[in-house]
Structures are given as structure tokens and as C-alpha cells.
Motif scaffolding. Structure first.
Motif, PDB file in Angstrom:
ATOM      1  N   PHE A 137     -70.951 -25.582 -11.991  1.00 22.01           N
ATOM      2  CA  PHE A 137     -71.621 -26.445 -11.149  1.00 22.01           C
ATOM      3  C   PHE A 137     -73.126 -25.968 -11.164  1.00 22.01           C
ATOM      4  O   PHE A 137     -73.618 -26.231  -9.942  1.00 22.01           O
ATOM      5  N   GLY A 138     -73.631 -25.611 -12.101  1.00 22.71           N
ATOM      6  CA  GLY A 138     -74.976 -25.438 -12.511  1.00 22.71           C
ATOM      7  C   GLY A 138     -76.119 -24.187 -12.138  1.00 22.71           C
ATOM      8  O   GLY A 138     -77.024 -24.294 -12.195  1.00 22.71           O
ATOM      9  N   GLY A 194     -79.216 -24.376 -10.216  1.00 18.04           N
ATOM     10  CA  GLY A 194     -80.500 -23.837 -10.287  1.00 18.04           C
ATOM     11  C   GLY A 194     -80.788 -22.436  -9.685  1.00 18.04           C
ATOM     12  O   GLY A 194     -81.606 -21.787  -9.895  1.00 18.04           O
ATOM     13  N   GLU A 195     -79.514 -21.853  -9.139  1.00 18.37           N
ATOM     14  CA  GLU A 195     -79.872 -20.638  -8.150  1.00 18.37           C
ATOM     15  C   GLU A 195     -79.026 -19.562  -9.246  1.00 18.37           C
ATOM     16  O   GLU A 195     -78.318 -19.682 -10.119  1.00 18.37           O
ATOM     17  N   THR A 196     -79.571 -18.327  -8.875  1.00 11.96           N
ATOM     18  CA  THR A 196     -78.924 -17.276  -9.298  1.00 11.96           C
ATOM     19  C   THR A 196     -77.907 -16.516  -8.297  1.00 11.96           C
ATOM     20  O   THR A 196     -78.027 -16.187  -7.288  1.00 11.96           O
ATOM     21  N   VAL A 197     -76.904 -16.091  -9.254  1.00 16.17           N
ATOM     22  CA  VAL A 197     -75.428 -15.551  -8.187  1.00 16.17           C
ATOM     23  C   VAL A 197     -75.214 -14.181  -9.091  1.00 16.17           C
ATOM     24  O   VAL A 197     -75.506 -14.077 -10.196  1.00 16.17           O
ATOM     25  N   LEU A 198     -74.993 -13.242  -8.042  1.00 23.02           N
ATOM     26  CA  LEU A 198     -74.718 -11.957  -8.558  1.00 23.02           C
ATOM     27  C   LEU A 198     -73.216 -11.787  -7.961  1.00 23.02           C
ATOM     28  O   LEU A 198     -72.781 -12.010  -7.009  1.00 23.02           O
ATOM     29  N   ILE A 199     -72.272 -11.363  -9.017  1.00 27.08           N
ATOM     30  CA  ILE A 199     -70.981 -11.302  -8.999  1.00 27.08           C
ATOM     31  C   ILE A 199     -70.156  -9.724  -9.123  1.00 27.08           C
ATOM     32  O   ILE A 199     -70.498  -9.781 -10.333  1.00 27.08           O
ATOM     33  N   HIS A 200     -69.951  -9.241  -8.070  1.00 26.88           N
ATOM     34  CA  HIS A 200     -69.346  -7.749  -8.255  1.00 26.88           C
ATOM     35  C   HIS A 200     -68.020  -8.105  -8.525  1.00 26.88           C
ATOM     36  O   HIS A 200     -67.225  -8.999  -8.081  1.00 26.88           O
ATOM     37  N   GLY A 201     -67.510  -7.211  -9.562  1.00 23.80           N
ATOM     38  CA  GLY A 201     -66.153  -7.086 -10.040  1.00 23.80           C
ATOM     39  C   GLY A 201     -65.997  -8.470 -10.983  1.00 23.80           C
ATOM     40  O   GLY A 201     -64.968  -9.092 -10.793  1.00 23.80           O
ATOM     41  N   GLY A 202     -66.891  -8.464 -11.975  1.00 26.37           N
ATOM     42  CA  GLY A 202     -66.806  -9.944 -12.789  1.00 26.37           C
ATOM     43  C   GLY A 202     -65.508 -10.132 -13.461  1.00 26.37           C
ATOM     44  O   GLY A 202     -65.601 -11.182 -13.852  1.00 26.37           O
ATOM     45  N   SER A 203     -64.962  -9.061 -13.824  1.00 20.38           N
ATOM     46  CA  SER A 203     -63.738  -9.127 -14.490  1.00 20.38           C
ATOM     47  C   SER A 203     -62.569  -9.368 -13.883  1.00 20.38           C
ATOM     48  O   SER A 203     -61.282  -9.673 -14.638  1.00 20.38           O
ATOM     49  N   SER A 204     -62.694  -9.529 -12.481  1.00 20.38           N
ATOM     50  CA  SER A 204     -61.337  -9.563 -11.675  1.00 20.38           C
ATOM     51  C   SER A 204     -60.906 -11.069 -11.819  1.00 20.38           C
ATOM     52  O   SER A 204     -61.809 -12.030 -12.310  1.00 20.38           O
ATOM     53  N   GLY A 205     -59.757 -11.268 -11.109  1.00 20.89           N
ATOM     54  CA  GLY A 205     -59.277 -12.619 -10.982  1.00 20.89           C
ATOM     55  C   GLY A 205     -60.447 -13.435 -10.128  1.00 20.89           C
ATOM     56  O   GLY A 205     -60.903 -14.582 -10.691  1.00 20.89           O
ATOM     57  N   ILE A 206     -60.931 -12.897  -9.099  1.00 25.44           N
ATOM     58  CA  ILE A 206     -61.856 -13.572  -8.369  1.00 25.44           C
ATOM     59  C   ILE A 206     -63.087 -13.762  -9.198  1.00 25.44           C
ATOM     60  O   ILE A 206     -63.790 -14.783  -9.232  1.00 25.44           O
ATOM     61  N   GLY A 240     -84.802 -11.563  -7.311  1.00 26.37           N
ATOM     62  CA  GLY A 240     -83.355 -11.356  -6.598  1.00 26.37           C
ATOM     63  C   GLY A 240     -82.426 -12.470  -6.538  1.00 26.37           C
ATOM     64  O   GLY A 240     -82.677 -13.359  -6.847  1.00 26.37           O
ATOM     65  N   ALA A 241     -81.253 -11.999  -6.262  1.00 26.57           N
ATOM     66  CA  ALA A 241     -79.887 -13.162  -6.451  1.00 26.57           C
ATOM     67  C   ALA A 241     -80.114 -14.004  -5.236  1.00 26.57           C
ATOM     68  O   ALA A 241     -80.222 -13.406  -3.918  1.00 26.57           O
ATOM     69  N   ASP A 242     -79.769 -15.169  -5.519  1.00 28.92           N
ATOM     70  CA  ASP A 242     -79.824 -16.043  -4.284  1.00 28.92           C
ATOM     71  C   ASP A 242     -78.207 -15.949  -3.497  1.00 28.92           C
ATOM     72  O   ASP A 242     -78.484 -16.134  -2.282  1.00 28.92           O
ATOM     73  N   VAL A 243     -77.546 -15.720  -4.420  1.00 29.71           N
ATOM     74  CA  VAL A 243     -76.192 -15.616  -3.651  1.00 29.71           C
ATOM     75  C   VAL A 243     -75.414 -14.283  -4.303  1.00 29.71           C
ATOM     76  O   VAL A 243     -75.591 -14.191  -5.531  1.00 29.71           O
TER      77      VAL A 243
END
Length: 336
Positions: free
Chosen positions: A173-174, A150-162, A219-222
Motif C-alpha cells: 500500500f505504498g 509515502g510514509e515511514t513505518v517501524l515494525i517491531h518483531g519484523g519476523s513474527s507472523g504479525i 522519525g517514523a510516521d507509524v
């Protein structure tokens, strides 16, 4: 040491001749490592290529004490020998695992608790792309960042392996909304195809504004950040109240123009960690959680690592050239 067949005395490995560019990665002959207590010897079929390998080659990330000077932090292959006290695996088992060094080689030792059976649904190449990124994302996004459904996540470098791994696991995981930053339209489309809800091109859009717009100004939770530099202060702006920022890289160097009052007002948690220097026991705990919670998803074809390109072991320099170009989407893997 227990083994099923007579093993050769030497192997081909990739050595860093001295700090420098990709050209310093040179194939050499090395003695085959001997497994110590609790270790297995793996005949490597594939090895993942990661940013820490590049940093080590440049002289910016020395192996921890006792680790091999051969680069490579993740491998897949078959168990060909083991120490007498090993109980988790037997000769002939196909495994992948996390190591502190030594992956760019025909043979590699790994502690049995840091290895996992390769899911039947995956090839060895896909399995070699699992340990470094999946251990890192699980330890940081879930154990330290406490991402919950149910949370919002912001991931930098979204196309990398990480990044691609974080997208896959966040959705599995929802997470309610998965936002990524990317550097091109091709990478934007790739991340959306993987399951990201919003992909922000950092060349043309401001991730703070776009994150706030996507979350009705909450804003993003994580936030998962490999960049640092001026991103740190902007992450504080993009974070939600009680948000968690997880630092797993510093590609742009130290934080700049940081307003700590924003951290106080939003009650933010800014944490981070590295994986390579953790103890065998710490990595074993991560491996156990992955085995219990993530490996079933791999076996059921619900998630799958993203492979961009493979190179023969002897072409490790070419693999590093590609890694440094940042043209890849997903993982780069060496085949042995």
C-alpha cells in the motif's frame, strides 16, 4: 441445520488440561459443534498458531464469554453444514476465517461474516495463516494507525507472523520506508527479502538512533509495537511529529520511564486494540475491507503469507514449543 452428508458425533480437539507449559495441550474427543444462527460448520484442514494461544494456555488470556475453551483463533477448511439462515456460503465452499476460539479441532463453527473464501492462489495451510494476522494488521496499522502511501513505518518483531504481514501490506500500500526490528542476522535477511528497507538487530543496534538516521532525523510516521515495556518510551523518541504508535502486544509488560511531555510536543497518537474480544459485527467490517482491498492482492500473487513450519494437530504442544522459542520466521500452522 443444512449439511450434505451425515456428520460424525465426535471430533478430535486439543484441550488445555490446566494452565502450564506446552505439555498441557492434549488431544481429546469432543462433540462436534452445532452452528447457531448465522454460523457455518467448517471441517478444518489447517489452523494457525498465535501468541494469544500461548497466553491462553498459560492462563493469561481467557476466552471471551461464549467462546470455545479450545484454543485457536484462525482456521481454513471446507463448509460441511450451516444454520438455516446462512446466505453467504454453501456446503462445499473452501473458506478461512477468524474465530474467538475453537480452531485446534477437526471441526469448528464460525459466523459467516467473519469468514472469507480461500483465494485460489493459496493452499489451505497458507489460508489458515491469514485471518488472525491480516485482520490484526489491517485493523491496527491501517484503520487505527492510518498508514498512507509515502510514509515511514517501524515494525517491531519484523519476523513474527504479525511482523511479516505488516511488512507485506505496508509495501503493497505504498509505504516509502519500512523499518523492522529483529533478533538475528537470519531474521534480518528474511525481512529484507520480504521487502523491508531496513532491518535493525536490537541486540547490537539502537532502533531509535537507526530510525532517525534512516529518516534524516524525522522519525517514523507509524510504529507497530508488540513489545511494550521500555519500548514505549523509546517509540516516542523514534516517532515523527504527528506520529502514530499502535500497541498490539505487551510482551515486556507495562510501560517504563514514560515521558508524556514528548507525546505532547510531538503531538503523538498512542492507540491500540485487541481483536479477540471484538464483536462479530466489528470483525465483519474488517473482513469486508480485507475482501475488497487485500484479497485481490493475494489472488494476483502480489503478496503471500510466510509459512515457517507445520505440525499435525496432535503435535500442538510441539508447535507451542517452537512459538515460545521465537526461532520462527513467519507463521506456524497445524494441519488436520
Amino acid at each position: 441445520m443444512t449439511s450434505s452428508t451425515q456428520l460424525p458425533a465426535d471430533m478430535v480437539a486439543i484441550e488445555i488440561m490446566h494452565s502450564g507449559g506446552p505439555e498441557v495441550l492434549v488431544p481429546v474427543k469432543r462433540p462436534i459443534p452445532i452452528p447457531a444462527d448465522g454460523e457455518i460448520l467448517v471441517k478444518v484442514t489447517a489452523a494457525g498458531v498465535n501468541r494469544p494461544d500461548v497466553m491462553q494456555r498459560r492462563g493469561q488470556y481467557a476466552p471471551p464469554p461464549g467462546a470455545s475453551d479450545i484454543p485457536g483463533l484462525e482456521i481454513a477448511g471446507v463448509v460441511v453444514a450451516s444454520a438455516s439462515n446462512v446466505s453467504r456460503f454453501k456446503v462445499g465452499d473452501k473458506v478461512c476465517g477468524l474465530i474467538a476460539g475453537g480452531g485446534y479441532a477437526q471441526y469448528c463453527v464460525i459466523h459467516e461474516t467473519n469468514a472469507l473464501l480461500i483465494p485460489a492462489s493459496l493452499t489451505d495451510i497458507e489460508a489458515a495463516a491469514l485471518p488472525e494476522t491480516f485482520f490484526t494488521v489491517w485493523a491496527n496499522l491501517f484503520q487505527r494507525g492510518h498508514l498512507t502511501a509515502g510514509e515511514t513505518v517501524l515494525i517491531h518483531g519484523g519476523s513474527s507472523g504479525i511482523g511479516t504481514t505488516a511488512v507485506l501490506l505496508s509495501k503493497a500500500f505504498g509505504a516509502k520506508t519500512v523499518i523492522v526490528t529483529v533478533g538475528s542476522e537470519e531474521k534480518r535477511q528474511a525481512c529484507l527479502a520480504l521487502g523491508a528497507d531496513i532491518a535493525i538487530n536490537y541486540h547490537t543496534e539502537d532502533f531509535v538512533d537507526e530510525t532517525k538516521r534512516a529518516t534524516a532525523d524525522k522519525g517514523a510516521d507509524v510504529i507497530v509495537d508488540l513489545i511494550a515495556g521500555d519500548y514505549v518510551a523509546r517509540n516516542y523518541e523514534a516517532a515523527a511529529m504527528n506520529g502514530r504508535i499502535v500497541q498490539i502486544g505487551t510482551q515486556h509488560g507495562s510501560a517504563k520511564d514514560l515521558n508524556l511531555m514528548l507525546m505532547l510536543l510531538k503531538r503523538l497518537t498512542h492507540t491500540g486494540s485487541t481483536l479477540r474480544s471484538r464483536s462479530v459485527a466489528e470483525k465483519a467490517l474488517i473482513a469486508k475491507e480485507l475482501e475488497q482491498q487485500v484479497w485481490p492482492l493475494l489472488g494476483e500473487h502480489k503478496i503471500k503469507p510466510q509459512i515457517f513450519q507445520t505440525f499435525p494437530l496432535e503435535k500442538a504442544a510441539k508447535a507451542h514449543e517452537l512459538m515460545e522459542s521465537s526461532a520462527h520466521i513467519g507463521k506456524i500452522v497445524l494441519t488436520v
